[in-house]
Write a protein that holds these residues in place. Structure first.
Motif, short mmCIF file in Angstrom:
data_model
loop_
_atom_site.label_atom_id
_atom_site.label_comp_id
_atom_site.label_asym_id
_atom_site.label_seq_id
_atom_site.Cartn_x
_atom_site.Cartn_y
_atom_site.Cartn_z
N GLU A 199 -57.40 -28.62 -14.02
CA GLU A 199 -58.54 -29.81 -14.68
C GLU A 199 -59.12 -30.55 -14.05
N MET A 256 -65.88 -28.07 -14.60
CA MET A 256 -64.81 -27.46 -15.62
C MET A 256 -65.18 -28.39 -17.44
N ALA A 315 -63.54 -26.49 -19.91
CA ALA A 315 -61.96 -25.58 -19.69
C ALA A 315 -60.89 -26.06 -20.17
N ASP A 327 -56.58 -27.25 -21.11
CA ASP A 327 -55.83 -27.59 -19.80
C ASP A 327 -54.86 -26.29 -19.48
N CYS A 377 -56.43 -24.95 -16.85
CA CYS A 377 -57.17 -23.67 -16.10
C CYS A 377 -58.16 -24.63 -15.20
N GLY A 378 -59.48 -24.16 -14.19
CA GLY A 378 -60.09 -24.91 -13.53
C GLY A 378 -59.44 -24.07 -12.23
N ASP A 399 -61.57 -20.39 -9.99
CA ASP A 399 -61.91 -21.29 -11.21
C ASP A 399 -62.03 -20.94 -12.36
N ARG A 435 -61.98 -32.55 -15.15
CA ARG A 435 -63.29 -31.56 -16.09
C ARG A 435 -64.97 -31.93 -15.22
N GLN A 456 -61.46 -31.73 -23.97
CA GLN A 456 -61.68 -30.60 -22.95
C GLN A 456 -62.88 -30.99 -22.32
#
Length: 544
Positions: free
Chosen positions: A31, A62, A65, A67, A69-70, A89, A348, A376
C-alpha cells in the motif's frame, strides 16, 4: 563476499534482470506509494535504490485498499529494447471470521497489469490490463518472440484448493491483450500455496520456478522442468531447492519466492525473500527482505545451491565483477529540495499534494492534517523503512493544535492496526501536551495511551525514538534542553508480520516517520524541519 540481505528492510518478492553490465531488482511495495521499488547494482554486492516507476493515478491508485494490499510481486524483464514490468494491484484480500464485517475471505480482487519503458528510469507507459484470475504475474519471453503470462490461479469455490496451480496464457503485443486458451501447467506439490512463478529456457528445457509453503516459516523455492513449454513438468529430485523450513538455526528464515539471473560469464544467482527474526521474540519487524546467493547446475541438469544444502546463507560468494560502490544515503534529511527524498514514501494516494508539501515552507516538510492512522484513504504519513534491528530516529515539529482531534508527531508504523505514535495534541484540561498511542494486535483490537505530558505553546518540540530489537523508547526535548524519556518501554515486536491483528493480512514491514491528523476537517498543518535515521550495531536503554 556478498552480505545478506542485500536489500534490508521491507523489500519482498524480488524479481531480477541483467541488461548489459547492470542488474536491477524490483520488489513489492503493497500500500506504499509510489509503487514498486527498483534497486540497481553492477557487482551484485552493492545496491542502491534507483526509482519507483508507478507514480501516477493512471498506473496506480490504491485509495481504499486494505493494509497489505496494493502492489504485490512485480516481475521485471527486458526484451525487444524495452523493460517490461508486470504487477498485481490487490483491491480486496478478504478477512477471516474474526475480521468483522468486511466479508468473505474467499472472494478476492487481484488485478494484473503491464507497463513498459525503453529506460529503467522511465517514463513508464500507462498500464495494459491483463487479467484478475490470481496474483504473482510473470512474463516469459520465448526464443521465437512469443510472450506468455503466468500467474497463480485463485479458486474461491467452497472446498477448493485456493492456490489452484500456475496458469499460462499467451500475450499479444500487437493486440495488447491475452490471447488463446489459458492452461494450468503446474498444480504444485503437497507443500501447497503454490505461487510466484517464473520460467527460464536452458539447454532445451523450460524450467519453472515457484514459491510454495506460504510466505512464513514454511516458505521455499520449488523447481520443475519440461521439454515443452506447455508441460507436463517434472519435479526436481529434491523438490525444494532453497528453504529454511527445516533449519530453525538459520539466520535467514522464511526463504522463498526466488528469481534467477545469469552473470556475464555464465554464473547463476538466485534472489529470494527472507526474514531475520528478533532473537527474543521471533518476529520479523524488518519485514520480508531480499537476499541472493550463487546456484550451480548439476550434471543432471538440475539447479542447486553452491553447497548443495539448499539453505539460505548470510554470506555468499560474489561473482568476481569489478567492485562498484554507491554513496551511502544521508542519515539526516533537512527537506531543502522541492522533492521528497527517495527513502521516504506515503500511503495509497497518487495525489500527494493533498497530504504534504516541501515548498509551502521551504526547508520543511509540511504535513496537512488529514485522516486517522487507521484510514485506508488519505493519511498524512510520510515515513521510511526500518532496515536494522537497532536504530535511532529523530525529528523536530512545529505544531499548535487547538483541540484533541488535531495530532502530529513521530510514529513507528506497521499498519493501521499496529503502531506506536508519539504525538502532540491539545485538550481543554491539560492544554498542549504529548502522549503515546499504541495500537496493539490481539484477539480484540486494543488501543492504549500514556498519560499526557504538558508542553509549552509556541515552541518547536524535538521527538526521538530508540529501538533495540523488541524494546522501543520515546523521548522529547524543548528549547534545547536535555532529552526527557518517557518511563514506558514499548513493545517493538508487534510491528511485524507475525503479530497478527484480527482478520488482517500481514505482508509488509516497519516504517518510522512523521504524521499529522485533523479529524475536525480543518486541515491544520505541522512543519517538520528535519528527519534523522541512524542505524546502530547495538542499542542501550537511554534512561539508564
Amino acid at each position: 563476499m556478498i552480505q545478506n540481505p542485500i536489500l534490508p528492510g521491507f523489500n519482498p518478492d524480488p524479481s531480477i534482470v541483467r541488461v548489459g553490465d547492470d542488474y536491477y531488482i524490483a520488489t513489492s511495495t503493497f500500500e506504499w506509494y509510489p509503487g514498486v521499488q527498483i534497486h540497481h547494482s553492477r557487482d551484485l554486492v552493492n545496491w542502491r535504490l534507483l526509482s519507483r516507476p508507478l507514480t501516477r493515478a493512471s498506473q496506480l491508485n490504491m485509495l481504499g485498499a486494505p493494509d497489505s494490499c496494493g502492489v504485490w510481486a512485480p516481475c521485471l524483464t527486458y526484451a525487444d529494447g524495452l523493460f517490461w514490468l508486470i504487477y498485481t494491484d490487490v483491491k480486496r484480500y478478504g478477512r477471516t471470521s474474526t475480521g468483522g464485517a468486511s466479508g468473505s475471505a474467499s472472494l478476492r480482487d487481484f488485478h494484473n497489469y503491464l507497463v513498459t519503458s525503453p529506460s529503467i528510469d522511465g517514463p513508464w507507459s500507462d498500464p495494459v490490463y491483463l487479467n484478475s484470475s490470481g496474483f504473482d504475474p510473470s512474463l516469459f519471453h520465448d526464443d521465437d518472440g512469443r510472450k506468455y503470462l503466468l500467474n497463480q490461479l485463485w479458486d474461491h469455490r467452497p472446498g477448493s484448493n485456493r492456490f489452484n496451480g500456475i496458469v499460462m496464457q499467451e500475450y499479444s503485443v500487437q493486440e495488447g491483450k491475452l490471447i488463446g486458451r489459458r492452461e494450468n501447467i503446474f498444480k504444485g506439490t503437497p507443500h501447497g500455496l503454490t505461487e510466484g512463478p517464473h520460467i527460464y529456457k536452458r539447454k532445451g528445457y523450460y524450467y519453472l520456478l515457484t514459491a510454495e509453503g506460504g510466505t512464513g516459516w514454511n516458505h521455499g523455492v520449488t523447481m520443475a522442468r519440461s521439454r515443452d513449454l506447455h508441460g507436463p513438468y517434472e519435479l526436481h529430485p529434491d523438490q525444494t531447492i532453497l528453504s529454511a523450513r527445516n533449519r530453525p538455526d538459520a539466520a535467514l528464515q522464511r526463504a522463498g519466492h526466488g528469481d534467477l539471473v545469469e552473470t556475464q560469464d555464465g554464473q547463476t544467482y538466485m534472489v529470494y525473500l527472507c526474514g531475520r527474526p528478533l532473537r527474543n521474540r521471533g518476529t520479523c519487524t524488518l519485514g520480508r527482505e531480499t537476499a541472493i546467493q550463487r546456484m550451480v547446475w548439476g550434471e543432471d541438469g538440475w539447479l542447486r545451491t553452491e553447497d548443495g544444502q539448499g539453505t539460505p546463507q548470510l554470506q555468499a560468494a560474489a561473482p568476481g565483477l569489478p567492485e562498484h560502490r554507491f554513496a551511502a544515503g544521508p542519515e539526516r534529511e533537512d527537506f531543502d529540495a522541492a522533492q521528497l527524498p527517495i527513502a521516504f514514501q506515503w500511503l495509497r494516494t497518487p495525489w500527494p499534494e493533498e497530504l504534504f508539501s516541501l515548498t509551502d515552507r521551504p526547508g520543511h516538510l509540511r504535513l496537512y492534517g488529514r485522516e486517522t492512522l487507521g484510514s485506508q484513504f488519505r493519511q498524512a504519513l510520510v515515513a521510511r523503512r526500518q532496515q536494522a534491528h537497532c536504530y535511532s530516529a529523530a525529528t523536530v515539529v512545529e505544531f499548535e493544535p487547538e483541540h484533541y482531534q488535531q495530532q502530529a508527531g513521530l510514529v513507528c508504523y506497521y499498519g493501521g492496526a499496529k503502531f506506536h505514535y508519539l504525538y502532540i495534541t491539545h485538550d481543554e484540561t491539560v492544554g498542549k501536551h504529548l502522549r503515546v498511542m499504541s495500537s496493539l494486535p490481539n484477539h480484540v483490537q486494543t488501543d492504549t495511551f500514556t498519560a499526557p505530558i504538558p508542553l509549552p505553546a509556541g515552541v518547536p518540540v524535538q521527538l526521538r525514538v530508540e529501538v533495540d530489537e523488541e524494546r522501543l523508547y520515546f523521548g522529547y526535548r524543548v528549547d534545547g534542553g536535555d532529552w526527557q524519556w518517557l518511563p514506558q518501554q514499548f513493545d517493538a515486536s508487534i510491528l511485524s508480520d507475525e503479530a497478527n491483528a484480527p482478520g488482517q493480512p500481514n505482508f509488509t514491514g516497519t516504517f518510522v516517520g512523521m504524521a499529522c491528523q485533523d479529524m475536525s476537517g480543518s486541515g491544520l498543518h505541522a512543519d517538520f524541519d528535519y528527519f534523522e535515521y541512524r542505524e546502530r550495531p547495538y542499542c542501550v536503554n537511554p534512561m539508564l
